[in-house]
Design a protein around this motif. Structure first.
Motif, PDB file in Angstrom:
ATOM      1  N   SER A  72       0.812  -1.220   0.000  1.00 50.09           N
ATOM      2  CA  SER A  72       0.000   0.000   0.000  1.00 50.09           C
ATOM      3  C   SER A  72       0.847   1.272   0.000  1.00 50.09           C
ATOM      4  CB  SER A  72      -0.938   0.005   1.205  1.00 50.09           C
ATOM      5  OG  SER A  72      -0.204  -0.078   2.412  1.00 50.09           O
ATOM      6  N   GLN A  73       2.131   1.141   0.301  1.00 50.09           N
ATOM      7  CA  GLN A  73       3.075   2.238   0.176  1.00 50.09           C
ATOM      8  C   GLN A  73       4.454   1.664  -0.080  1.00 50.09           C
ATOM      9  OE1 GLN A  73       2.138   3.453   4.386  1.00 50.09           O
ATOM     10  NE2 GLN A  73       4.333   3.880   4.436  1.00 50.09           N
ATOM     11  N   GLY A  74       5.385   2.478  -0.513  1.00 51.31           N
ATOM     12  CA  GLY A  74       6.693   1.982  -0.857  1.00 51.31           C
ATOM     13  C   GLY A  74       7.424   1.361   0.327  1.00 51.31           C
ATOM     14  N   GLN A  82       5.609 -10.901   3.077  1.00 49.80           N
ATOM     15  CA  GLN A  82       5.690 -10.203   4.365  1.00 49.80           C
ATOM     16  C   GLN A  82       6.576  -8.982   4.206  1.00 49.80           C
ATOM     17  OE1 GLN A  82       8.643 -11.479   6.982  1.00 49.80           O
ATOM     18  NE2 GLN A  82       8.352  -9.546   8.069  1.00 49.80           N
ATOM     19  N   GLN A  83       6.120  -7.851   4.732  1.00 50.28           N
ATOM     20  CA  GLN A  83       6.942  -6.646   4.661  1.00 50.28           C
ATOM     21  C   GLN A  83       7.598  -6.382   6.001  1.00 50.28           C
ATOM     22  OE1 GLN A  83       6.653  -3.446   6.182  1.00 50.28           O
ATOM     23  NE2 GLN A  83       4.812  -3.936   7.361  1.00 50.28           N
ATOM     24  N   PHE A  84       8.830  -5.902   5.959  1.00 45.27           N
ATOM     25  CA  PHE A  84       9.526  -5.553   7.186  1.00 45.27           C
ATOM     26  C   PHE A  84      10.104  -4.142   7.094  1.00 45.27           C
ATOM     27  CE2 PHE A  84      13.694  -6.717   5.368  1.00 45.27           C
ATOM     28  CZ  PHE A  84      13.356  -7.680   4.444  1.00 45.27           C
ATOM     29  N   GLY A 100      11.435  -7.238  -7.643  1.00 44.03           N
ATOM     30  CA  GLY A 100      10.613  -6.072  -7.338  1.00 44.03           C
ATOM     31  C   GLY A 100      11.235  -5.170  -6.299  1.00 44.03           C
ATOM     32  N   SER A 101      10.683  -3.967  -6.229  1.00 45.08           N
ATOM     33  CA  SER A 101      11.058  -2.999  -5.206  1.00 45.08           C
ATOM     34  C   SER A 101       9.998  -1.906  -5.194  1.00 45.08           C
ATOM     35  CB  SER A 101      12.438  -2.410  -5.449  1.00 45.08           C
ATOM     36  OG  SER A 101      12.437  -1.621  -6.607  1.00 45.08           O
ATOM     37  N   GLY A 102       9.937  -1.169  -4.103  1.00 46.15           N
ATOM     38  CA  GLY A 102       8.930  -0.118  -4.000  1.00 46.15           C
ATOM     39  C   GLY A 102       7.594  -0.676  -3.557  1.00 46.15           C
ATOM     40  N   THR A 103       6.666  -0.834  -4.480  1.00 47.61           N
ATOM     41  CA  THR A 103       5.339  -1.338  -4.127  1.00 47.61           C
ATOM     42  C   THR A 103       4.959  -2.643  -4.817  1.00 47.61           C
ATOM     43  OG1 THR A 103       4.289  -0.033  -5.863  1.00 47.61           O
ATOM     44  CG2 THR A 103       4.434   0.987  -3.666  1.00 47.61           C
ATOM     45  N   ASP A 104       5.685  -3.049  -5.848  1.00 47.25           N
ATOM     46  CA  ASP A 104       5.294  -4.222  -6.629  1.00 47.25           C
ATOM     47  C   ASP A 104       6.374  -5.291  -6.640  1.00 47.25           C
ATOM     48  OD1 ASP A 104       3.795  -1.822  -8.670  1.00 47.25           O
ATOM     49  OD2 ASP A 104       2.681  -3.352  -7.577  1.00 47.25           O
ATOM     50  N   PHE A 105       5.958  -6.506  -6.268  1.00 51.24           N
ATOM     51  CA  PHE A 105       6.882  -7.623  -6.104  1.00 51.24           C
ATOM     52  C   PHE A 105       6.296  -8.880  -6.730  1.00 51.24           C
ATOM     53  CE2 PHE A 105       9.576  -5.395  -3.093  1.00 51.24           C
ATOM     54  CZ  PHE A 105       8.716  -4.431  -2.601  1.00 51.24           C
ATOM     55  N   THR A 106       7.197  -9.776  -7.139  1.00 50.99           N
ATOM     56  CA  THR A 106       6.746 -11.050  -7.669  1.00 50.99           C
ATOM     57  C   THR A 106       7.575 -12.190  -7.114  1.00 50.99           C
ATOM     58  OG1 THR A 106       8.190 -10.895  -9.608  1.00 50.99           O
ATOM     59  CG2 THR A 106       5.943 -10.060  -9.856  1.00 50.99           C
ATOM     60  N   LEU A 107       6.921 -13.325  -6.941  1.00 49.76           N
ATOM     61  CA  LEU A 107       7.565 -14.595  -6.651  1.00 49.76           C
ATOM     62  C   LEU A 107       7.330 -15.470  -7.874  1.00 49.76           C
ATOM     63  CD1 LEU A 107       8.918 -16.652  -4.655  1.00 49.76           C
ATOM     64  CD2 LEU A 107       6.587 -17.342  -4.037  1.00 49.76           C
TER      65      LEU A 107
END
Lengths: 107, 117
Positions: free
Chosen positions: A26-28, A89-91, A66-73
């Motif tokens: 939802s945010q970077g 999971q975000q940390f 990915g980086s910022g707000t969009d990531f892929t596995l």
């Protein structure tokens, strides 16, 4: 709190397929993202940390980007043991948060 | 063997209390941050709380602040979660996890907490 939205919530795939799961924040969050695999009745296991670093012992068919707000596995060639639920999971900040999960099922 | 083993779960009435324990073996637990993460039946993962190496820093998810307390005993290589004023929505499998830079690299097998009358 930072919300993580995973898509799809479930998918059906065959052995050998290339599978891509996305996670949107939802945010970077820079590269502060991890991916886990969970099989039924078991604890989660770490696959990827810092968005793209492969945890020791994890097969190389798993990759993250990915980086910022969009990531892929990405699972490059799905194996029978890969049928499971995957969580991001975000940390970047507290509270630490997880995505809602993506269940990968056998087609 | 490097492992985490949780205990202390069970059935408790709403408003009751429970103390979860997590025993580490095969490594020095006090060298790491540690967390509790829970999973309600059929649902996703939710981080609950964490604590730094010496117990001087603790963080909680809003839904448990003021009700749950995380602690550790370095001499016993153990982690704890004191849960008070339990609610039905606290029903979940509770996992302890070893952290490295806020990523959960080692998990226990979990202990089930059921809150019901």
């Amino acid at each position: 709190a930072i919300q993580l939205t995973q898509s799809p919530s479930s998918l059906s795939a065959s052995v050998g397929d290339r599978v891509i799961i996305t996670c949107r924040a939802s945010q970077g969050i820079s590269s502060a993202l991890a991916w886990y695999q969970q099989k039924p009745g078991k604890a989660p296991e770490l696959l990827i940390y810092e968005a793209s670093s492969l945890e020791s012992g994890v097969p190389s068919r798993f990759s993250g980007s990915g980086s910022g707000t969009d990531f892929t596995l990405t699972i490059s060639s799905l194996q029978p043991e890969d049928f499971a639920t995957y969580y991001c999971q975000q940390f970047n900040s507290y509270p630490l948060t997880f995505g809602g999960g993506t269940k990968v099922e056998i087609k | 063997e490097v492992q985490l083993v949780e205990s202390g779960g069970g059935l408790v009435q709403p408003g009751g209390s429970l103390r979860l324990s997590c025993a580490a073996s095969g490594f020095t637990f006090s060298s790491y941050w540690a967390s509790w993460v829970r999973q309600a039946p059929g649902r996703g993962l939710e981080w609950v709380a964490n604590i730094n190496q010496d117990g001087g820093e603790k963080y909680y998810v809003d839904s448990v602040k003021g009700r749950f307390t995380i602690s550790r005993d370095t001499a016993k290589n153990s982690l704890y979660l004191q849960m008070n004023s339990l609610r039905a929505e606290d029903t979940a499998v509770y996992y302890c996890a070893r952290e490295l830079v806020w990523v959960f690299g080692l998990w226990g097998q979990g202990t089930l907490v059921s809150v019901s009358s």
